[in-house]
Design a protein around this motif. Structure first.
Motif, PDB file in Angstrom:
ATOM      1  N   MET A   1      -6.156  -0.159  -1.050  1.00  0.00           N
ATOM      2  CA  MET A   1      -4.700  -0.226  -1.067  1.00  0.00           C
ATOM      3  C   MET A   1      -4.238  -1.676  -1.173  1.00  0.00           C
ATOM      4  SD  MET A   1      -2.062   1.219   1.773  1.00  0.00           S
ATOM      5  CE  MET A   1      -2.490   0.006   3.023  1.00  0.00           C
ATOM      6  N   GLY A   2      -4.814  -2.520  -0.282  1.00  0.00           N
ATOM      7  CA  GLY A   2      -4.371  -3.902  -0.236  1.00  0.00           C
ATOM      8  C   GLY A   2      -4.611  -4.640  -1.524  1.00  0.00           C
ATOM      9  N   MET A   6      -2.118  -6.960  -3.675  1.00  0.00           N
ATOM     10  CA  MET A   6      -2.250  -8.395  -3.949  1.00  0.00           C
ATOM     11  C   MET A   6      -2.673  -8.664  -5.379  1.00  0.00           C
ATOM     12  SD  MET A   6      -1.215  -9.948  -1.323  1.00  0.00           S
ATOM     13  CE  MET A   6      -1.561 -11.613  -1.885  1.00  0.00           C
ATOM     14  N   MET A  23     -13.672 -22.733  -1.008  1.00  0.00           N
ATOM     15  CA  MET A  23     -12.701 -23.523  -0.244  1.00  0.00           C
ATOM     16  C   MET A  23     -12.455 -24.872  -0.910  1.00  0.00           C
ATOM     17  SD  MET A  23     -14.174 -22.480   3.496  1.00  0.00           S
ATOM     18  CE  MET A  23     -13.251 -23.556   4.563  1.00  0.00           C
ATOM     19  N   PRO A  40      -8.836 -12.239  -0.158  1.00  0.00           N
ATOM     20  CA  PRO A  40     -10.097 -11.514   0.042  1.00  0.00           C
ATOM     21  C   PRO A  40     -10.500 -10.842  -1.280  1.00  0.00           C
ATOM     22  CG  PRO A  40      -8.450 -10.889   1.686  1.00  0.00           C
ATOM     23  CD  PRO A  40      -7.738 -11.690   0.653  1.00  0.00           C
TER      24      PRO A  40
ATOM     25  N   GLU B  99     -10.351 -26.134   8.884  1.00  0.00           N
ATOM     26  CA  GLU B  99     -10.398 -25.562   7.537  1.00  0.00           C
ATOM     27  C   GLU B  99     -10.854 -24.099   7.580  1.00  0.00           C
ATOM     28  OE1 GLU B  99     -12.077 -27.011   3.185  1.00  0.00           O
ATOM     29  OE2 GLU B  99     -13.174 -27.538   4.993  1.00  0.00           O
ATOM     30  N   LEU B 100     -11.845 -23.840   8.427  1.00  0.00           N
ATOM     31  CA  LEU B 100     -12.346 -22.471   8.540  1.00  0.00           C
ATOM     32  C   LEU B 100     -11.325 -21.576   9.238  1.00  0.00           C
ATOM     33  CD1 LEU B 100     -14.590 -20.398   8.190  1.00  0.00           C
ATOM     34  CD2 LEU B 100     -15.579 -21.196  10.350  1.00  0.00           C
ATOM     35  N   LEU B 103      -8.620 -20.631   6.828  1.00  0.00           N
ATOM     36  CA  LEU B 103      -9.128 -19.656   5.863  1.00  0.00           C
ATOM     37  C   LEU B 103      -9.226 -18.263   6.491  1.00  0.00           C
ATOM     38  CD1 LEU B 103     -10.476 -19.022   3.121  1.00  0.00           C
ATOM     39  CD2 LEU B 103     -12.645 -19.664   4.157  1.00  0.00           C
ATOM     40  N   LYS B 106      -5.723 -16.709   6.886  1.00  0.00           N
ATOM     41  CA  LYS B 106      -5.205 -16.236   5.591  1.00  0.00           C
ATOM     42  C   LYS B 106      -5.912 -14.945   5.191  1.00  0.00           C
ATOM     43  CE  LYS B 106      -5.755 -20.267   3.381  1.00  0.00           C
ATOM     44  NZ  LYS B 106      -5.773 -21.219   2.277  1.00  0.00           N
ATOM     45  N   ASN B 107      -7.222 -14.948   5.367  1.00  0.00           N
ATOM     46  CA  ASN B 107      -8.014 -13.786   4.978  1.00  0.00           C
ATOM     47  C   ASN B 107      -7.626 -12.564   5.815  1.00  0.00           C
ATOM     48  OD1 ASN B 107      -9.895 -12.806   3.244  1.00  0.00           O
ATOM     49  ND2 ASN B 107     -11.670 -13.574   4.337  1.00  0.00           N
ATOM     50  N   HIS B 110      -4.127 -11.224   4.689  1.00  0.00           N
ATOM     51  CA  HIS B 110      -4.230 -10.523   3.405  1.00  0.00           C
ATOM     52  C   HIS B 110      -4.935  -9.174   3.583  1.00  0.00           C
ATOM     53  CE1 HIS B 110      -3.560 -14.502   1.222  1.00  0.00           C
ATOM     54  NE2 HIS B 110      -2.641 -13.693   0.756  1.00  0.00           N
ATOM     55  N   THR B 111      -5.931  -9.165   4.455  1.00  0.00           N
ATOM     56  CA  THR B 111      -6.705  -7.936   4.653  1.00  0.00           C
ATOM     57  C   THR B 111      -5.892  -6.856   5.368  1.00  0.00           C
ATOM     58  OG1 THR B 111      -8.731  -9.224   4.668  1.00  0.00           O
ATOM     59  CG2 THR B 111      -8.879  -7.035   5.605  1.00  0.00           C
ATOM     60  N   LEU B 113      -3.257  -5.777   4.563  1.00  0.00           N
ATOM     61  CA  LEU B 113      -2.653  -4.926   3.544  1.00  0.00           C
ATOM     62  C   LEU B 113      -3.542  -3.742   3.185  1.00  0.00           C
ATOM     63  CD1 LEU B 113      -1.216  -7.732   1.256  1.00  0.00           C
ATOM     64  CD2 LEU B 113       0.127  -5.985   2.413  1.00  0.00           C
ATOM     65  N   GLU B 114      -4.797  -3.801   3.557  1.00  0.00           N
ATOM     66  CA  GLU B 114      -5.667  -2.680   3.204  1.00  0.00           C
ATOM     67  C   GLU B 114      -6.316  -2.017   4.407  1.00  0.00           C
ATOM     68  OE1 GLU B 114      -9.216  -3.529   0.967  1.00  0.00           O
ATOM     69  OE2 GLU B 114      -8.932  -5.658   1.291  1.00  0.00           O
ATOM     70  N   THR B 115      -5.831  -2.340   5.598  1.00  0.00           N
ATOM     71  CA  THR B 115      -6.367  -1.650   6.771  1.00  0.00           C
ATOM     72  C   THR B 115      -5.664  -0.300   6.922  1.00  0.00           C
ATOM     73  OG1 THR B 115      -4.776  -2.863   8.117  1.00  0.00           O
ATOM     74  CG2 THR B 115      -7.011  -3.742   8.036  1.00  0.00           C
ATOM     75  N   ASP B 137       0.578 -20.058   2.618  1.00  0.00           N
ATOM     76  CA  ASP B 137      -0.169 -19.334   1.584  1.00  0.00           C
ATOM     77  C   ASP B 137      -0.110 -17.818   1.770  1.00  0.00           C
ATOM     78  OD1 ASP B 137      -1.073 -21.429   0.048  1.00  0.00           O
ATOM     79  OD2 ASP B 137      -2.825 -21.778   1.320  1.00  0.00           O
ATOM     80  N   GLU B 140       3.417 -14.128   0.391  1.00  0.00           N
ATOM     81  CA  GLU B 140       3.388 -12.918  -0.460  1.00  0.00           C
ATOM     82  C   GLU B 140       2.858 -11.730   0.346  1.00  0.00           C
ATOM     83  OE1 GLU B 140       1.340 -13.424  -4.220  1.00  0.00           O
ATOM     84  OE2 GLU B 140       1.074 -11.268  -4.428  1.00  0.00           O
ATOM     85  N   ALA B 141       1.787 -11.969   1.101  1.00  0.00           N
ATOM     86  CA  ALA B 141       1.211 -10.874   1.903  1.00  0.00           C
ATOM     87  C   ALA B 141       2.191 -10.426   2.983  1.00  0.00           C
ATOM     88  CB  ALA B 141      -0.106 -11.329   2.533  1.00  0.00           C
ATOM     89  N   LYS B 144       4.937  -8.363   1.593  1.00  0.00           N
ATOM     90  CA  LYS B 144       4.469  -7.007   1.292  1.00  0.00           C
ATOM     91  C   LYS B 144       4.327  -6.184   2.563  1.00  0.00           C
ATOM     92  CE  LYS B 144       2.855  -7.865  -3.235  1.00  0.00           C
ATOM     93  NZ  LYS B 144       1.919  -8.489  -4.115  1.00  0.00           N
ATOM     94  N   MET B 148       6.298  -2.759   3.761  1.00  0.00           N
ATOM     95  CA  MET B 148       5.634  -1.556   4.277  1.00  0.00           C
ATOM     96  C   MET B 148       6.206  -1.155   5.634  1.00  0.00           C
ATOM     97  SD  MET B 148       1.841  -2.898   3.181  1.00  0.00           S
ATOM     98  CE  MET B 148       0.814  -1.689   3.965  1.00  0.00           C
TER      99      MET B 148
END
Lengths: 99, 192
Positions: A1-2, A6, A23, A40, B99-100, B103, B106-107, B110-111, B113-115, B137, B140-141, B144, B148
């Motif tokens: 879905m996600g 995106m 990165m 992702p 930095e990690l 990341l 953000k990850n 974004h994720t 959106l699909e859980t 960053d 957009e997510a 969205k 929802m």
């Protein structure tokens, strides 16, 4: 879905083989003002680090040129077309061609 | 109908004053400044079952609150069973290299959106507001997720502290009263 949210029709995804490379690529491309988004990677794409850079076709030339200059080319680039990911460029093919 | 003047008050004072003024009343008129005070008071009243009418006059926003049940005015909006609240207090996920952490956050967003489950509300506090403002960053997510049905709130005090009050790009500004009420009323709170 996600990923359907995106990733839209025609989006390109550059997939890398390590978290450090993706990165670094994100950082360099952003510094250059190139429009990319680190997201992702979709489940359908085989990736080691689970990340991909998303961009649009019109920016592909500038982005790939910059990645080549920085020695940060991805493993492959896919285009999202009608619900499928189609590989349109791969590092292995590029290397074979050069040789 | 009683009228209270909450102009020139910093958040969360307007909401606290309105909450006190509504105790034992079913209607109230409030004079407010535009922006976060107006948004927060209107949201507070709606969340407590009142009808809200907003009107701008020369000197203030006039918020007319009617139709409430005085017995419920002091109680926060009930959450439906199994609703989840996500409290995000940093732009980084976990401790370790910045930095990690950036990341991973953000990850994660974004994720979402699909859980299978998505949170009912997301509260961004402290450096978390860097995620909802200009230059993030994950806008957009988050947009969205908002589409929802996820309610997205950023701490007004935090936005002010970081000089980001006019840089909010997604969701609404909120105050500590609403945040605390929501945290205490939620069935599941996940803090990042």
């Amino acid at each position: 879905m996600g990923n359907r949210l995106m990733i839209q029709e025609g989006h390109l995804l550059a997939v890398f083989n390590s978290a450090h490379r993706v990165m670094k690529a994100e950082s360099r491309l952003k510094t250059l003002g190139l429009p990319i988004l680190l997201i992702p990677a979709p489940r359908q794409l085989q990736t080691d680090c689970g990340l991909a850079l998303r961009f649009r076709e019109e920016d592909r030339g500038g982005i790939m040129d910059a990645l080549e200059r920085e020695k940060l080319l991805p493993e492959f680039v896919s285009r999202y077309e009608a619900g499928n990911f189609v590989t349109i460029w791969s590092f292995a093919d590029c290397e074979a061609h050069v040789r | 109908m009683n009228t209270i003047d909450c102009r020139n008050m910093a958040c969360p004072a307007p909401v606290i004053n309105v909450k006190k003024a509504l105790e034992g009343r079913t209607e109230l008129r409030v004079l407010l400044d535009d922006g976060a005070p107006r948004e927060n008071v209107s949201r507070f009243a709606r969340n407590h079952g009142f009808k809200v009418d907003e009107e701008r006059n020369a000197d203030a926003w006039v918020i007319t609150i009617t139709g409430g049940n005085a017995a419920t005015a002091a109680k926060p909006q009930a959450f439906a069973q199994d609703e989840r609240l996500l409290l995000i207090t940093s732009n980084l996920l976990g401790e370790g290299p910045e930095e990690l952490g950036s990341l991973l956050m953000k990850n994660f967003l974004h994720t979402l959106l699909e859980t299978a489950e998505i949170p009912a509300r997301m509260f961004f506090m402290n450096r978390g507001v860097l995620l909802t403002t200009d230059g993030s960053d994950v806008l957009e997510a988050l947009e969205k997720l908002g589409g929802m049905g996820v309610e997205i709130f950023s701490c007004g005090l935090c936005l002010d502290f970081f000089g980001l009050k006019d840089k909010l790009k997604v969701g609404n500004t909120t105050n500590m009263l609403t945040t605390a009420d929501s945290l205490l009323a939620a069935n599941h709170v996940i803090k990042l």
